[in-house]
Design a protein around this motif. Structure first.
Motif, PDB file in Angstrom:
ATOM      1  N   SER A   1     146.622   5.592 -34.679  1.00 17.30           N
ATOM      2  CA  SER A   1     145.432   6.034 -35.404  1.00 17.30           C
ATOM      3  C   SER A   1     144.301   6.326 -34.422  1.00 17.30           C
ATOM      4  O   SER A   1     143.615   5.417 -33.954  1.00 17.30           O
ATOM      5  CB  SER A   1     145.009   4.945 -36.406  1.00 17.30           C
ATOM      6  OG  SER A   1     143.862   5.350 -37.124  1.00 17.30           O
ATOM      7  N   HIS A   2     144.109   7.615 -34.118  1.00 22.34           N
ATOM      8  CA  HIS A   2     143.077   8.038 -33.175  1.00 22.34           C
ATOM      9  C   HIS A   2     142.425   9.300 -33.738  1.00 22.34           C
ATOM     10  O   HIS A   2     142.876   9.837 -34.756  1.00 22.34           O
ATOM     11  CB  HIS A   2     143.711   8.279 -31.802  1.00 22.34           C
ATOM     12  CG  HIS A   2     142.735   8.224 -30.665  1.00 22.34           C
ATOM     13  ND1 HIS A   2     141.744   7.276 -30.560  1.00 22.34           N
ATOM     14  CD2 HIS A   2     142.615   9.003 -29.551  1.00 22.34           C
ATOM     15  CE1 HIS A   2     141.065   7.465 -29.449  1.00 22.34           C
ATOM     16  NE2 HIS A   2     141.568   8.506 -28.822  1.00 22.34           N
ATOM     17  N   ASP A   3     141.379   9.794 -33.068  1.00 16.94           N
ATOM     18  CA  ASP A   3     140.650  10.930 -33.633  1.00 16.94           C
ATOM     19  C   ASP A   3     141.239  12.282 -33.254  1.00 16.94           C
ATOM     20  O   ASP A   3     140.676  13.324 -33.593  1.00 16.94           O
ATOM     21  CB  ASP A   3     139.168  10.860 -33.265  1.00 16.94           C
ATOM     22  CG  ASP A   3     138.919  10.773 -31.769  1.00 16.94           C
ATOM     23  OD1 ASP A   3     139.901  10.831 -30.990  1.00 16.94           O
ATOM     24  OD2 ASP A   3     137.743  10.641 -31.371  1.00 16.94           O
ATOM     25  N   VAL A   4     142.347  12.288 -32.551  1.00 13.95           N
ATOM     26  CA  VAL A   4     143.189  13.480 -32.360  1.00 13.95           C
ATOM     27  C   VAL A   4     144.634  13.024 -32.563  1.00 13.95           C
ATOM     28  O   VAL A   4     144.905  11.820 -32.545  1.00 13.95           O
ATOM     29  CB  VAL A   4     143.019  14.099 -30.950  1.00 13.95           C
ATOM     30  CG1 VAL A   4     141.612  14.617 -30.736  1.00 13.95           C
ATOM     31  CG2 VAL A   4     143.402  13.095 -29.865  1.00 13.95           C
ATOM     32  N   PRO A   5     145.577  13.953 -32.778  1.00 11.06           N
ATOM     33  CA  PRO A   5     146.981  13.530 -32.875  1.00 11.06           C
ATOM     34  C   PRO A   5     147.377  12.709 -31.657  1.00 11.06           C
ATOM     35  O   PRO A   5     147.136  13.106 -30.515  1.00 11.06           O
ATOM     36  CB  PRO A   5     147.739  14.861 -32.940  1.00 11.06           C
ATOM     37  CG  PRO A   5     146.760  15.816 -33.537  1.00 11.06           C
ATOM     38  CD  PRO A   5     145.420  15.404 -32.991  1.00 11.06           C
TER      39      PRO A   5
ATOM     40  N   LEU B   1     144.154   3.445 -30.263  1.00 10.61           N
ATOM     41  CA  LEU B   1     144.429   3.225 -31.677  1.00 10.61           C
ATOM     42  C   LEU B   1     143.306   2.367 -32.249  1.00 10.61           C
ATOM     43  O   LEU B   1     143.024   1.279 -31.751  1.00 10.61           O
ATOM     44  CB  LEU B   1     145.801   2.576 -31.904  1.00 10.61           C
ATOM     45  CG  LEU B   1     146.119   1.181 -31.396  1.00 10.61           C
ATOM     46  CD1 LEU B   1     147.439   0.708 -31.990  1.00 10.61           C
ATOM     47  CD2 LEU B   1     146.232   1.110 -29.890  1.00 10.61           C
ATOM     48  N   GLY B   2     142.652   2.902 -33.262  1.00  9.81           N
ATOM     49  CA  GLY B   2     141.540   2.191 -33.859  1.00  9.81           C
ATOM     50  C   GLY B   2     141.964   1.035 -34.734  1.00  9.81           C
ATOM     51  O   GLY B   2     141.195   0.102 -34.966  1.00  9.81           O
TER      52      GLY B   2
ATOM     53  N   ALA C   1     143.431  -3.024 -25.112  1.00  8.61           N
ATOM     54  CA  ALA C   1     142.346  -3.980 -25.323  1.00  8.61           C
ATOM     55  C   ALA C   1     141.097  -3.297 -24.775  1.00  8.61           C
ATOM     56  O   ALA C   1     140.630  -3.612 -23.683  1.00  8.61           O
ATOM     57  CB  ALA C   1     142.620  -5.302 -24.617  1.00  8.61           C
ATOM     58  N   ASN C   2     140.570  -2.358 -25.522  1.00 10.69           N
ATOM     59  CA  ASN C   2     139.579  -1.443 -24.969  1.00 10.69           C
ATOM     60  C   ASN C   2     138.193  -2.048 -24.818  1.00 10.69           C
ATOM     61  O   ASN C   2     137.521  -1.830 -23.810  1.00 10.69           O
ATOM     62  CB  ASN C   2     139.494  -0.182 -25.842  1.00 10.69           C
ATOM     63  CG  ASN C   2     138.481   0.821 -25.321  1.00 10.69           C
ATOM     64  OD1 ASN C   2     137.423   1.003 -25.906  1.00 10.69           O
ATOM     65  ND2 ASN C   2     138.806   1.468 -24.207  1.00 10.69           N
ATOM     66  N   TYR C   3     137.747  -2.829 -25.817  1.00 14.92           N
ATOM     67  CA  TYR C   3     136.349  -3.255 -25.766  1.00 14.92           C
ATOM     68  C   TYR C   3     136.138  -4.630 -26.385  1.00 14.92           C
ATOM     69  O   TYR C   3     136.905  -5.087 -27.229  1.00 14.92           O
ATOM     70  CB  TYR C   3     135.447  -2.233 -26.467  1.00 14.92           C
ATOM     71  CG  TYR C   3     135.629  -2.140 -27.972  1.00 14.92           C
ATOM     72  CD1 TYR C   3     134.798  -2.854 -28.843  1.00 14.92           C
ATOM     73  CD2 TYR C   3     136.610  -1.334 -28.531  1.00 14.92           C
ATOM     74  CE1 TYR C   3     134.957  -2.777 -30.215  1.00 14.92           C
ATOM     75  CE2 TYR C   3     136.776  -1.246 -29.901  1.00 14.92           C
ATOM     76  CZ  TYR C   3     135.943  -1.963 -30.737  1.00 14.92           C
ATOM     77  OH  TYR C   3     136.111  -1.882 -32.097  1.00 14.92           O
TER      78      TYR C   3
ATOM     79  N   GLY D   1     139.356   5.037 -33.554  1.00 19.13           N
ATOM     80  CA  GLY D   1     138.803   4.918 -32.213  1.00 19.13           C
ATOM     81  C   GLY D   1     139.709   4.122 -31.299  1.00 19.13           C
ATOM     82  O   GLY D   1     140.805   4.565 -30.938  1.00 19.13           O
ATOM     83  N   HIS D   2     139.239   2.908 -30.953  1.00 13.79           N
ATOM     84  CA  HIS D   2     139.968   2.076 -29.997  1.00 13.79           C
ATOM     85  C   HIS D   2     140.094   0.656 -30.520  1.00 13.79           C
ATOM     86  O   HIS D   2     139.379   0.236 -31.426  1.00 13.79           O
ATOM     87  CB  HIS D   2     139.252   2.086 -28.643  1.00 13.79           C
ATOM     88  CG  HIS D   2     139.300   3.412 -27.956  1.00 13.79           C
ATOM     89  ND1 HIS D   2     140.366   3.829 -27.190  1.00 13.79           N
ATOM     90  CD2 HIS D   2     138.418   4.441 -27.938  1.00 13.79           C
ATOM     91  CE1 HIS D   2     140.140   5.035 -26.713  1.00 13.79           C
ATOM     92  NE2 HIS D   2     138.954   5.433 -27.156  1.00 13.79           N
ATOM     93  N   LEU D   3     141.000  -0.100 -29.902  1.00 15.99           N
ATOM     94  CA  LEU D   3     141.281  -1.468 -30.330  1.00 15.99           C
ATOM     95  C   LEU D   3     140.428  -2.454 -29.536  1.00 15.99           C
ATOM     96  O   LEU D   3     140.337  -2.353 -28.310  1.00 15.99           O
ATOM     97  CB  LEU D   3     142.768  -1.781 -30.128  1.00 15.99           C
ATOM     98  CG  LEU D   3     143.364  -2.892 -30.996  1.00 15.99           C
ATOM     99  CD1 LEU D   3     143.369  -2.491 -32.465  1.00 15.99           C
ATOM    100  CD2 LEU D   3     144.779  -3.209 -30.535  1.00 15.99           C
TER     101      LEU D   3
END
Length: 262
Positions: free
Chosen positions: A120-124, A144-145, A165-167, A190-192
């Motif tokens: 699940s991201h903002d582009v394929p 992956l959000g 583990a982005n943020y 977004g990100h995980l």
């Protein structure tokens, strides 16, 4: 013996490597061709032994070195159809290079068996589940959000999982990014964040997985110390013995991370 490492991993560029003997796969190439080639030389790996490049999505921190690399080396490229179409339209993939659309399919790539799954991201965008020639299994999922059921199913039962583990949420929301970017990063596309990553690691450990690589750490909104503290706190609260056969490694931003054998 199967090995996993990242040549570099973070918001400024990502490239992972899965190795069995001298043969290997790359996942993404988000820094320059020169940076990637230098890292491969340090690992004593020849480009001719690369069986394929798996692309997760079109963002520059995953493909910025690919166009120059593919001008010199005709290594086959794999990814979802939308991503490959975008890379074709940009001229990133030359006509001489074979590009194979995955979109949930399983492909035999050299001695590796690779299955893609959507993230699940903002582009394929996709992740990959990979079985090595010696029947070891790993999965990689970044950008992956949220952890959808498909992603969780694809991570289950692996010998090693490389997970984003982005943020750190406090660092993101109190940090310097503009509001729109904070919203994008924290959204389901977004990100995980560290807590979601830690919760998934707990589930995977209880399911039997013992080896983890934490990937795509933000330079501004995270650090190895922050993510490892979050993960350890979650696992300790659940009664997990951190000394018992567990490998949890935060991947290096600008250098090759130590191999993890799986």
């Amino acid at each position: 013996m199967a090995l996993f490492t990242t040549l570099y991993s973070g918001s400024s560029g990502n490239c992972a490597l899965i190795r069995q003997g001298e043969k290997y796969l790359l996942v993404d190439m988000g820094k320059s061709c020169r940076t990637t080639l230098n890292a491969l030389r340090r690992l004593n790996l020849a480009v001719s032994d690369c069986e394929g490049i798996l692309i997760t999505h079109e963002h520059s921190d995953h493909v910025s070195g690919l166009d120059t690399f593919l001008k010199h080396y005709t290594v086959p490229v794999y990814g979802c159809a939308d991503t490959l179409d975008t890379l074709y339209s940009r001229g990133t993939i030359p006509p001489a290079v074979e590009a194979i659309a995955m979109d949930g399919r399983t492909e035999e790539i050299g001695g590796f068996t690779v299955t893609s799954f959507p993230t699940s991201h903002d582009v394929p965008c996709c992740g990959y589940r990979i079985r090595t020639p010696d029947e070891r299994t790993m999965a990689i999922a970044t950008d992956l959000g949220t952890l959808t059921p498909v992603v969780q199913q694809s991570l289950a039962g692996c010998d090693l999982v490389a997970l984003e583990a982005n943020y750190d949420a406090f660092s993101l929301h109190g940090g310097p990014y503009p509001y729109y970017l904070k919203v994008r990063i924290a959204s389901d596309r977004g990100h995980l964040d560290n807590k979601a990553c830690a919760a998934e690691l707990l589930d995977l450990i209880q399911d039997g997985c013992k080896k983890f690589a934490l990937c795509h750490l933000s330079q501004t909104n995270n650090s190895p110390e922050l993510v490892m503290t979050t993960v350890y706190n979650v696992l300790l609260s659940a009664g997990i013995d951190l000394e018992k056969d567990l490998t949890i490694q935060a991947q290096l931003r600008n250098d090759i991370s130590p191999y993890i054998e799986f």
